[in-house]
Write an enzyme that holds these catalytic residues in place. Structure first.
Site, short mmCIF file in Angstrom:
data_model
loop_
_atom_site.label_atom_id
_atom_site.label_comp_id
_atom_site.label_asym_id
_atom_site.label_seq_id
_atom_site.Cartn_x
_atom_site.Cartn_y
_atom_site.Cartn_z
N HIS A 1 45.94 -7.34 29.06
CA HIS A 1 46.47 -8.63 29.18
C HIS A 1 45.94 -9.39 30.70
CE1 HIS A 1 49.71 -6.62 31.95
NE2 HIS A 1 49.62 -7.72 32.45
N ASP B 1 47.61 -1.87 25.57
CA ASP B 1 47.44 -2.87 26.66
C ASP B 1 46.52 -2.15 27.84
OD1 ASP B 1 47.71 -5.26 27.82
OD2 ASP B 1 49.31 -4.72 29.09
N GLY C 1 50.40 -9.79 39.42
CA GLY C 1 49.18 -9.29 40.10
C GLY C 1 49.03 -7.78 40.30
N ASN C 2 49.95 -7.37 40.27
CA ASN C 2 49.92 -5.86 40.27
C ASN C 2 49.49 -4.83 38.94
OD1 ASN C 2 52.57 -5.42 42.65
ND2 ASN C 2 50.88 -4.13 42.80
N SER C 3 49.53 -6.14 37.85
CA SER C 3 49.38 -5.28 36.44
C SER C 3 48.00 -4.81 36.53
CB SER C 3 49.58 -6.28 35.59
OG SER C 3 50.48 -6.81 35.20
N GLY D 1 51.08 9.58 7.76
CA GLY D 1 51.68 9.07 6.66
C GLY D 1 52.85 8.84 6.16
N VAL D 2 53.80 8.69 7.36
CA VAL D 2 55.12 8.74 7.00
C VAL D 2 55.60 7.62 7.86
CG1 VAL D 2 55.54 11.21 6.73
CG2 VAL D 2 55.76 10.12 9.06
#
Length: 446
Positions: free
Chosen positions: A64, A94, A176-178, A235-236
């Site tokens: 992001h 992300d 801004g830390n992301s 596949g469950v």
């Protein structure tokens, strides 16, 4: 660690939708404020954080932070700044990679640690650029591990963020830390700072979330090796046990199987609806999201032991993990084709000539119809130009945005009907015209 942490700057031009949304807000203000519309800049700018994981300038960050940018750059603590291009991304976790251009090959790098060894109560530091304060460091402890989508709901804009296994920390994480590192006291990166819980305020409440380094390592290695993330699959369909009683299931924790799809690893291994998976590949399973993360990060082709409770008795089964089909991943072209029943391309000079549309035509053109789909039954065919799908579709981006909205509605209702306005270049009568197309959950078609 700080010399290997960068401030990432993103920039893009405001699109018409952004300006209309802002205009709508301003029009609700007193007339004296409406001149503010002329002060809206033409370009949108934002800032995030990242870390160098390879000396040639490969940056690990959040998707992001990079998403939608027309221009990206990264600035180091010593003032150096380099342009960059997205080298890989995975919206489902992300995680993204930014490759810097024209930079030296001896940049300082971080060390990715083992997030599985992290302990609740352990001291950690978050490094990044909150509120454009470059190189900021905050301290805290690990509050909890394995926070999942059930614990940390995300809004509709993050609907693709499917795989969550957050570290919760009291280290202050702000705007801004992301994308910056969460490190232990050995200086190892054990998490990628991602988001906070604000309870509707703008303040940091001491509840921050970071993506575990082991999940990030898995995504990065797969992106570099394959160009996309290769994930394991059983596949469950699964659900967590709710209000479980020992006398009902034989266990209080686990992932309840609610459906087993035919010709899948689960079906071949003998897993059944009603089984409760309590362990996968020697890892205890506390619920559905944890099992999902364990399975997706298991190497494709591996044979692992799965422990289940069936009729209150424990069974051990051998399962050979296969690759998750990409059409089950929201947002991929394969998924879009299965959901809608057709594939599209943006109208270009090449396909204008192919299908016979004049230069002034715009939109997305159908290139393939899925046999037996509702789209085929509605009379759509390759070469049809989609002009509207509830709203105008002047380009592929607007079309995909509406497909995403349709997917959200399908997830809630299982089936919806869309009204498409289409044109057909070689038709003489009745075009453009409106066509109704039924859209349903892709899982129902198998």
């Amino acid at each position: 660690v700080s010399p290997a942490v960068v401030s990432i700057n993103g920039e893009r031009k405001f699109n018409s939708e952004d300006r209309e949304r802002i205009n709508g807000i301003i029009q609700e203000l007193p007339e004296s404020f409406r001149d503010m519309l002329d002060l809206i800049p033409d370009r949108q700018r934002w800032q995030g954080s990242g870390m160098v994981i390879r000396a040639d300038g490969l940056i690990l960050t959040n998707y992001h932070v990079l998403e939608g940018a027309e221009k990206l750059s990264a600035q180091f603590a010593d003032g150096r700044e380099f342009r960059g291009e997205i080298a890989g991304h995975d919206p489902y976790t992300d995680i993204a990679l930014l490759q810097l251009e024209n930079c030296p090959g001896d940049l300082p790098t971080v060390t990715l640690g083992d997030s599985d060894t992290l302990r609740v109560g352990e001291w950690v530091l978050a490094i990044g650029s909150p509120f454009r304060l470059f190189g900021s460091v905050s301290e805290g402890i690990v509050s909890a591990k394995n926070r999942t989508g059930e614990d940390v709901p995300l809004d509709n804009e993050n609907r693709l963020f499917m795989y969550k296994d957050f570290i919760q920390t009291t280290a202050a994480i702000n705007i801004g830390n992301s994308g910056g590192p969460l490190i232990n006291l050995d200086g190892e990166v054990i998490g990628i700072n991602n988001s906070i819980q604000t309870a509707g305020t703008q303040a940091n409440l001491g509840i921050g979330f970071a993506i575990p380094s082991n999940m990030a390592r898995f995504v990065v290695e797969s992106l570099l090796a394959n160009g996309h993330v290769v994930r394991g699959w059983l596949g469950v369909q699964i659900d967590s046990l709710k209000n479980a009683r020992l006398e009902d299931w034989g266990t209080l924790q686990g992932a309840l199987i609610t459906d087993v799809r035919p010709n899948t690893p689960a079906a071949q291994a003998g897993l059944e609806v009603g089984d409760v998976i309590v362990a996968f590949n020697s890892h205890k399973v506390g619920g559905g999201p944890q099992l999902q993360n364990l399975v997706t990060q298991t190497p494709v082709g591996s044979t692992v032991l799965v422990s289940v409770f069936r009729d209150k008795e424990k069974l051990d089964l051998q399962v050979t993990v296969e690759e998750l089909p990409r059409y089950l991943l929201t947002g991929t072209s394969e998924w879009e084709e299965i959901l809608m029943g057709f594939a599209v391309e943006e109208l270009t000079d090449a396909n204008r000539e192919k299908y016979g549309y004049p230069a002034e035509s715009h939109g997305v053109v159908i290139t393939e119809i899925l046999p037996g789909s509702h789209a085929e039954k509605s009379g759509l065919r390759p070469g049809d130009l989609i002009l509207e799908m509830n709203e105008p579709t002047p380009d592929k981006d607007s079309y995909m945005e509406q497909v995403g909205q349709a997917a959200n509605r399908v997830a809630e209702r299982k089936e919806i009907t869309l009204i498409l306005q289409v044109d057909r270049a070689d038709a003489k009568d009745g075009f453009p015209r409106y066509v109704s197309v039924k859209v349903e959950d892709p899982l129902k078609r198998e």
